[in-house]
Design a protein around this motif. Sequence first.
Motif, mmCIF file in Angstrom:
data_model
loop_
_atom_site.group_PDB
_atom_site.id
_atom_site.type_symbol
_atom_site.label_atom_id
_atom_site.label_comp_id
_atom_site.label_asym_id
_atom_site.label_seq_id
_atom_site.Cartn_x
_atom_site.Cartn_y
_atom_site.Cartn_z
ATOM 1 N N HIS A 7 0.881 -1.073 -0.253
ATOM 2 C CA HIS A 7 0.476 0.075 0.081
ATOM 3 C C HIS A 7 0.656 1.678 0.138
ATOM 4 N N PRO A 8 1.640 1.568 -1.017
ATOM 5 C CA PRO A 8 2.187 2.297 -0.941
ATOM 6 C C PRO A 8 1.767 4.048 -1.749
ATOM 7 N N VAL A 9 2.290 5.093 -1.165
ATOM 8 C CA VAL A 9 1.432 6.129 -1.157
ATOM 9 C C VAL A 9 1.138 6.923 -2.999
ATOM 10 N N GLY A 10 0.832 6.743 -3.359
ATOM 11 C CA GLY A 10 0.188 7.071 -5.153
ATOM 12 C C GLY A 10 -0.506 8.062 -5.607
ATOM 13 N N PRO A 11 -0.405 8.479 -6.545
ATOM 14 C CA PRO A 11 -1.021 9.314 -6.719
ATOM 15 C C PRO A 11 -3.001 9.299 -6.910
ATOM 16 N N ALA A 12 -3.322 8.233 -6.543
ATOM 17 C CA ALA A 12 -4.776 8.206 -5.824
ATOM 18 C C ALA A 12 -4.599 8.435 -3.892
ATOM 19 N N VAL A 13 -3.481 8.698 -3.519
ATOM 20 C CA VAL A 13 -3.772 8.583 -1.803
ATOM 21 C C VAL A 13 -3.548 10.323 -2.099
ATOM 22 N N ASP A 14 -3.942 11.338 -1.156
ATOM 23 C CA ASP A 14 -2.851 11.571 -1.031
ATOM 24 C C ASP A 14 -2.279 11.984 -0.061
ATOM 25 N N GLU A 15 -0.994 13.066 -0.166
ATOM 26 C CA GLU A 15 -0.080 12.238 0.902
ATOM 27 C C GLU A 15 0.114 12.670 2.233
ATOM 28 N N ALA A 16 -0.578 14.130 2.796
ATOM 29 C CA ALA A 16 -1.119 14.286 3.310
ATOM 30 C C ALA A 16 -2.071 13.849 4.880
ATOM 31 N N THR A 17 -3.391 13.498 3.758
ATOM 32 C CA THR A 17 -4.048 13.595 4.340
ATOM 33 C C THR A 17 -3.165 11.097 5.176
ATOM 34 N N ALA A 18 -2.791 10.249 3.641
ATOM 35 C CA ALA A 18 -2.255 9.318 4.359
ATOM 36 C C ALA A 18 -1.698 10.018 6.217
ATOM 37 N N ARG A 19 -0.046 10.680 5.785
ATOM 38 C CA ARG A 19 0.843 11.008 7.102
ATOM 39 C C ARG A 19 -0.470 10.982 8.597
ATOM 40 N N PHE A 20 -1.484 11.801 8.513
ATOM 41 C CA PHE A 20 -1.769 12.333 8.826
ATOM 42 C C PHE A 20 -2.753 11.224 10.011
ATOM 43 N N TRP A 21 -3.228 9.571 8.754
ATOM 44 C CA TRP A 21 -3.633 9.066 9.748
ATOM 45 C C TRP A 21 -2.732 8.144 10.227
ATOM 46 N N ASP A 22 -1.825 7.511 9.300
ATOM 47 C CA ASP A 22 -0.433 6.463 10.266
ATOM 48 C C ASP A 22 -0.256 7.220 11.250
ATOM 49 N N GLU A 23 0.438 8.584 11.426
ATOM 50 C CA GLU A 23 1.119 8.916 12.636
ATOM 51 C C GLU A 23 -0.289 8.975 13.399
ATOM 52 N N LEU A 24 -2.050 9.284 13.351
ATOM 53 C CA LEU A 24 -2.270 9.180 14.824
ATOM 54 C C LEU A 24 -2.866 7.448 14.930
ATOM 55 N N TYR A 25 -2.325 6.519 14.536
ATOM 56 C CA TYR A 25 -2.261 5.178 14.470
ATOM 57 C C TYR A 25 -0.757 5.000 14.888
ATOM 58 N N GLN A 26 -0.279 5.500 14.579
ATOM 59 C CA GLN A 26 1.243 4.746 15.570
ATOM 60 C C GLN A 26 1.324 5.972 16.934
ATOM 61 N N ARG A 27 0.740 6.301 16.886
ATOM 62 C CA ARG A 27 1.046 6.904 18.364
ATOM 63 C C ARG A 27 0.757 5.357 19.035
ATOM 64 N N ARG A 28 -0.427 4.903 19.441
ATOM 65 C CA ARG A 28 -0.932 3.799 19.877
ATOM 66 C C ARG A 28 -0.667 2.979 19.330
ATOM 67 N N ASP A 29 -0.525 1.984 20.400
ATOM 68 C CA ASP A 29 -0.382 0.258 19.807
ATOM 69 C C ASP A 29 -2.007 0.061 18.715
ATOM 70 N N ARG A 30 -3.088 0.784 19.240
ATOM 71 C CA ARG A 30 -4.294 0.074 19.340
ATOM 72 C C ARG A 30 -5.254 1.323 19.757
ATOM 73 N N VAL A 31 -6.104 1.421 18.468
ATOM 74 C CA VAL A 31 -6.410 3.171 18.462
ATOM 75 C C VAL A 31 -7.868 2.965 18.865
ATOM 76 N N TRP A 32 -9.120 1.596 18.205
ATOM 77 C CA TRP A 32 -9.869 1.481 18.599
ATOM 78 C C TRP A 32 -10.539 0.331 19.455
ATOM 79 N N SER A 33 -11.483 -0.328 19.687
ATOM 80 C CA SER A 33 -11.465 -1.018 21.031
ATOM 81 C C SER A 33 -11.816 -3.185 20.164
#
Length: 219
Positions: A7-33
């Motif tokens: 799942h690389p970042v490509g033209p069909a994915v906005d890089e800033a959007t992908a980075r925002f959500w990846d960083e959110l998930y990477q802050r914790r081992d699990r975000v949701w229940s």
Amino acid sequence: MTEHGAHPVGPAVDEATARFWDELYQRRDRVWSGRVNSVLAEVVEPLPPGAALDLGCGEGGDAIWLAGRGWRVTAVDVSATALGRLTAEATRAGVASRITVARHDLTRTFPAGSYDLVSAQFLQSPLELPRAAVLRAAVRVVAPGGRLLVVEHGAPPPWARESHPHARFASPEEILAALDLDPAGWHTERLGAAHRTGTGPDGETGSLVDHVVLVRRLD
């Protein structure tokens, strides 16, 4: 199941959007229940399994639950981190063969196919998101006799520390209107609010309100 590394970042994915959500998930081992969303479970329980599309699947709690009940699930998210966690958890649960992972930035691309159930659970974002357009795209992939389930936050959680005076939560009626359905081709099965007890980031509990729209495409 598609692997996280595909799942690389490509033209069909906005890089800033992908980075925002990846960083959110990477802050914790699990975000949701990891548990299925309660309204989804209520809706699906009496239904025969079929093909399901899980939009904004996150770490996969809903997708894995559906697959465990025999559904063939296409699970979609923009975050490669979230999809990697889903892949690993589905393998541990023994349901990976029934889940297809697809990376989509829904502001740019939308999964193809035809589905007996399309689930849009809390498809709300602090980033710019053309939510109405995404939901109308979801309408177009519902199979005859199939259902679209939209569940959204109806109010801020009681533990929210910041005041957002300009934040507005669409009513169930407004969500339904945004779908722009042909009334001759659709039946509204559920329209209203659901209440549940939730847990905040520091373990606090409180009452949450969700707005629910469930529509069925007529045969």
